[in-house]
Scaffold this active site. Structure first.
Site, PDB file in Angstrom:
ATOM      1  N   SER A  16       0.765  -1.301   0.014  1.00 57.52           N
ATOM      2  CA  SER A  16      -0.025  -0.005  -0.142  1.00 57.52           C
ATOM      3  C   SER A  16       0.932   1.156  -0.044  1.00 57.52           C
ATOM      4  O   SER A  16       1.501   1.424   0.962  1.00 57.52           O
ATOM      5  CB  SER A  16      -1.025   0.069   1.392  1.00 57.52           C
ATOM      6  OG  SER A  16      -1.729   1.241   1.227  1.00 57.52           O
ATOM      7  N   HIS A  41      -1.103  -1.466  -3.891  1.00 55.49           N
ATOM      8  CA  HIS A  41      -2.439  -0.988  -3.579  1.00 55.49           C
ATOM      9  C   HIS A  41      -2.514   0.500  -3.340  1.00 55.49           C
ATOM     10  O   HIS A  41      -1.835   1.092  -2.588  1.00 55.49           O
ATOM     11  CB  HIS A  41      -2.533  -1.973  -1.931  1.00 55.49           C
ATOM     12  CG  HIS A  41      -4.107  -1.570  -1.575  1.00 55.49           C
ATOM     13  ND1 HIS A  41      -5.120  -2.550  -2.037  1.00 55.49           N
ATOM     14  CD2 HIS A  41      -4.576  -0.858  -0.860  1.00 55.49           C
ATOM     15  CE1 HIS A  41      -6.076  -2.241  -1.460  1.00 55.49           C
ATOM     16  NE2 HIS A  41      -5.869  -1.216  -0.419  1.00 55.49           N
ATOM     17  N   ASP A  43      -4.855   3.497  -1.955  1.00 62.74           N
ATOM     18  CA  ASP A  43      -6.059   3.962  -1.226  1.00 62.74           C
ATOM     19  C   ASP A  43      -6.667   5.300  -1.513  1.00 62.74           C
ATOM     20  O   ASP A  43      -5.812   6.378  -1.245  1.00 62.74           O
ATOM     21  CB  ASP A  43      -5.548   3.873   0.317  1.00 62.74           C
ATOM     22  CG  ASP A  43      -5.592   2.328   0.731  1.00 62.74           C
ATOM     23  OD1 ASP A  43      -6.168   1.746   0.622  1.00 62.74           O
ATOM     24  OD2 ASP A  43      -4.387   2.175   1.334  1.00 62.74           O
ATOM     25  N   MET A  45      -9.277   8.015  -0.708  1.00 66.41           N
ATOM     26  CA  MET A  45     -10.240   8.261   0.445  1.00 66.41           C
ATOM     27  C   MET A  45     -10.624   9.834   0.194  1.00 66.41           C
ATOM     28  O   MET A  45      -9.923  10.624  -0.305  1.00 66.41           O
ATOM     29  CB  MET A  45      -9.384   8.273   1.724  1.00 66.41           C
ATOM     30  CG  MET A  45      -8.894   7.024   2.064  1.00 66.41           C
ATOM     31  SD  MET A  45      -7.857   7.148   3.670  1.00 66.41           S
ATOM     32  CE  MET A  45      -6.901   5.574   3.608  1.00 66.41           C
ATOM     33  N   HIS A  74      -8.300   0.985  -4.389  1.00 71.45           N
ATOM     34  CA  HIS A  74      -9.428   0.669  -3.233  1.00 71.45           C
ATOM     35  C   HIS A  74     -10.009   2.086  -2.969  1.00 71.45           C
ATOM     36  O   HIS A  74      -9.555   3.035  -2.385  1.00 71.45           O
ATOM     37  CB  HIS A  74      -8.789   0.329  -2.146  1.00 71.45           C
ATOM     38  CG  HIS A  74      -9.572   0.073  -0.747  1.00 71.45           C
ATOM     39  ND1 HIS A  74      -9.071  -0.142   0.361  1.00 71.45           N
ATOM     40  CD2 HIS A  74     -10.913   0.009  -0.940  1.00 71.45           C
ATOM     41  CE1 HIS A  74     -10.183  -0.257   1.234  1.00 71.45           C
ATOM     42  NE2 HIS A  74     -11.217  -0.227   0.462  1.00 71.45           N
ATOM     43  N   MET A  76     -12.444   4.215  -1.182  1.00 69.93           N
ATOM     44  CA  MET A  76     -12.996   4.422   0.276  1.00 69.93           C
ATOM     45  C   MET A  76     -13.883   5.754  -0.040  1.00 69.93           C
ATOM     46  O   MET A  76     -13.496   6.698   0.770  1.00 69.93           O
ATOM     47  CB  MET A  76     -12.136   4.269   1.275  1.00 69.93           C
ATOM     48  CG  MET A  76     -11.510   3.103   1.467  1.00 69.93           C
ATOM     49  SD  MET A  76     -10.444   3.144   2.730  1.00 69.93           S
ATOM     50  CE  MET A  76      -8.720   2.940   1.710  1.00 69.93           C
ATOM     51  N   MET A 148     -11.735  -5.870   5.246  1.00 69.55           N
ATOM     52  CA  MET A 148     -10.949  -4.831   6.189  1.00 69.55           C
ATOM     53  C   MET A 148     -10.599  -5.495   7.502  1.00 69.55           C
ATOM     54  O   MET A 148     -11.752  -5.869   8.402  1.00 69.55           O
ATOM     55  CB  MET A 148     -11.669  -3.574   6.213  1.00 69.55           C
ATOM     56  CG  MET A 148     -11.550  -2.690   4.921  1.00 69.55           C
ATOM     57  SD  MET A 148     -10.115  -2.345   4.061  1.00 69.55           S
ATOM     58  CE  MET A 148      -9.503  -1.343   5.468  1.00 69.55           C
ATOM     59  N   GLY A 156      -1.396   2.039   9.591  1.00 70.42           N
ATOM     60  CA  GLY A 156      -0.891   1.683  10.994  1.00 70.42           C
ATOM     61  C   GLY A 156      -1.824   1.266  12.207  1.00 70.42           C
ATOM     62  O   GLY A 156      -1.091   1.197  13.365  1.00 70.42           O
ATOM     63  N   ASP A 183      -6.838  -6.623   4.271  1.00 71.44           N
ATOM     64  CA  ASP A 183      -6.262  -5.242   4.378  1.00 71.44           C
ATOM     65  C   ASP A 183      -6.110  -4.547   5.825  1.00 71.44           C
ATOM     66  O   ASP A 183      -7.437  -4.540   6.245  1.00 71.44           O
ATOM     67  CB  ASP A 183      -6.689  -4.302   3.455  1.00 71.44           C
ATOM     68  CG  ASP A 183      -5.904  -2.866   3.670  1.00 71.44           C
ATOM     69  OD1 ASP A 183      -5.004  -2.708   4.164  1.00 71.44           O
ATOM     70  OD2 ASP A 183      -6.259  -1.862   2.755  1.00 71.44           O
ATOM     71  N   GLY A 185      -3.303  -3.856   9.353  1.00 68.25           N
ATOM     72  CA  GLY A 185      -2.410  -4.493  10.319  1.00 68.25           C
ATOM     73  C   GLY A 185      -1.789  -5.909  10.013  1.00 68.25           C
ATOM     74  O   GLY A 185      -1.303  -6.604  10.572  1.00 68.25           O
TER      75      GLY A 185
END
Length: 222
Positions: A16, A41, A43, A45, A74, A76, A148, A156, A183, A185
């Site tokens: 990511s 990946h 993200d 947002m 992805h 979001m 998720m 993080g 996705d 942790g």
């Protein structure tokens, strides 16, 4: 682009870039490619569906010019149907949207159909509080399910073990070639849990980009 993605009997690692150095994304992406990654990946947002704001269409378009890696994008975001066309045309290979961003089953199916109309792969994602059974009816329609294991919006976070239990539930109902991605942790320890439960793709951000040796980090997830 669609035919560049094929189901492989191995774990797909998708680093990511949320955790990468944004001042030099081309270098960061090249580094994980050399370390063995085949996907990246991304993200996206919008500050509404999730509280954070990250990157948009211009960045994806720029990344497409600099790499041949699979752009695993992805979304979001709210109202995903509105943004499928620009992201597809920017060069995304996979567009994964959130089940929770849709108001009805018809809207979910509309978004899936719209993604596929551009000849790319369609993915559907669920947040930690959404039960796996909510998306069972869509499994034959998508190419990827993203589970998720943290609350979407920030990198993080700690891995939520209870969310991983959705993986075998989805696998039991899945078509043979469905990619089950996790996705949140993900590290060398939680990766083993996810793989043992049936995950076939792992997204890792801080674990890879926060390491001193990208290759070693990626290999430890396989």
């Amino acid at each position: 682009m669609c035919d560049r993605i094929r189901y492989m009997n191995k774990i797909i690692i998708s680093p990511s870039i949320l955790s990468a150095d944004f001042s030099n994304l081309e270098k960061e992406i090249s580094a994980v490619r050399e370390a063995g990654a085949e996907w990246i990946h991304i993200d996206v947002m919008d500050g509404h569906f999730v509280p954070n704001i990250t990157i948009g269409v211009p960045v994806v378009k720029s990344l497409r010019k600099t790499t041949d890696l699979i752009l695993d994008t992805h979304l979001m975001i709210e109202n995903p149907a509105k943004y499928i066309k620009p992201f597809a045309e920017s060069g995304a290979d996979i567009l994964t949207f959130h089940y929770e961003a849709c108001k009805s089953s018809d809207e979910v199916k509309e978004v899936i159909s719209l993604i596929k109309s551009f000849g790319i792969k369609a993915g559907i994602s669920i947040k930690p509080k959404t039960e796996a059974k909510e998306i069972f009816e869509y499994l034959p329609l998508v190419d990827l399910v993203l589970v998720m294991t943290v609350e979407p919006g920030f990198g993080g976070q700690e891995f939520m073990h209870e969310c991983a239990m959705k993986i075998p539930q989805i696998k039991e109902k899945a078509t043979e070639n469905l990619i089950i991605q996790v996705d949140g942790g993900v590290n060398n320890i939680t990766a083993k849990i996810c793989k043992s439960l049936g995950a076939t793709s792992l997204v890792a951000g801080s674990y890879i980009y926060g390491s001193k040796d990208y290759k070693q980090a990626i290999q430890s997830l396989l």
